[in-house]
Write a protein that holds these residues in place. Sequence first.
Motif, PDB file in Angstrom:
ATOM      1  N   HIS A   1       0.869  -1.138   0.255  1.00 53.60           N
ATOM      2  CA  HIS A   1      -0.143   0.182   0.004  1.00 53.60           C
ATOM      3  C   HIS A   1       0.898   1.407  -0.122  1.00 53.60           C
ATOM      4  O   HIS A   1       0.533   2.326  -0.816  1.00 53.60           O
ATOM      5  CB  HIS A   1      -0.911  -0.132   1.118  1.00 53.60           C
ATOM      6  N   SER A   2       2.033   1.365   0.583  1.00 58.65           N
ATOM      7  CA  SER A   2       2.928   2.376   0.648  1.00 58.65           C
ATOM      8  C   SER A   2       3.509   2.420  -0.968  1.00 58.65           C
ATOM      9  O   SER A   2       3.633   3.726  -1.114  1.00 58.65           O
ATOM     10  CB  SER A   2       4.159   2.198   1.681  1.00 58.65           C
TER      11      SER A   2
ATOM     12  N   SER B   1       1.386   3.941   5.671  1.00 58.50           N
ATOM     13  CA  SER B   1       1.464   2.718   5.319  1.00 58.50           C
ATOM     14  C   SER B   1       3.040   2.053   5.604  1.00 58.50           C
ATOM     15  O   SER B   1       3.191   0.958   6.367  1.00 58.50           O
ATOM     16  CB  SER B   1       1.286   2.477   3.902  1.00 58.50           C
ATOM     17  N   LEU B   2       4.062   2.822   5.766  1.00 60.03           N
ATOM     18  CA  LEU B   2       5.384   2.354   6.172  1.00 60.03           C
ATOM     19  C   LEU B   2       5.319   2.549   7.779  1.00 60.03           C
ATOM     20  O   LEU B   2       5.891   1.420   8.010  1.00 60.03           O
ATOM     21  CB  LEU B   2       6.425   3.426   5.849  1.00 60.03           C
TER      22      LEU B   2
ATOM     23  N   THR C   1      -0.497   8.414   2.848  1.00 56.83           N
ATOM     24  CA  THR C   1      -0.566   7.331   2.442  1.00 56.83           C
ATOM     25  C   THR C   1       0.760   6.463   2.672  1.00 56.83           C
ATOM     26  O   THR C   1       0.835   5.359   3.003  1.00 56.83           O
ATOM     27  CB  THR C   1      -1.348   6.914   1.116  1.00 56.83           C
ATOM     28  N   PHE C   2       1.720   7.163   1.836  1.00 58.90           N
ATOM     29  CA  PHE C   2       3.267   6.398   1.875  1.00 58.90           C
ATOM     30  C   PHE C   2       3.731   6.425   3.165  1.00 58.90           C
ATOM     31  O   PHE C   2       3.884   5.301   3.757  1.00 58.90           O
ATOM     32  CB  PHE C   2       3.944   7.233   0.806  1.00 58.90           C
ATOM     33  N   THR C   3       3.774   7.341   3.895  1.00 54.41           N
ATOM     34  CA  THR C   3       4.389   7.446   5.287  1.00 54.41           C
ATOM     35  C   THR C   3       3.497   6.622   6.321  1.00 54.41           C
ATOM     36  O   THR C   3       3.718   5.832   7.092  1.00 54.41           O
ATOM     37  CB  THR C   3       4.430   8.911   5.701  1.00 54.41           C
TER      38      THR C   3
END
Length: 67
Positions: free
Chosen positions: A6-7, A55-56, A51-53
């Motif tokens: 997802h990330s 999900s990480l 969303t990127f951060t």
Amino acid sequence: MVALFHSLVGAAAVVTCIANFMAEHPHFATDPAAGVHKTALFLGTYIGGVTFTGSLVAFGKLQGMLF
């Protein structure tokens, strides 16, 4: 694993919006809907970055790397 994948979706959204902004930048001066287009690109970049951060962070917490 889902959080990690997802990330990548968030990163793809950020890269796509930045590339679209760079490609369309010369046309913003003459386009009457440039404000709407720039707003959509900003929101896509912002939401993709969150969303990127996020999900990480979720991946790190689920794997026990973050507390």
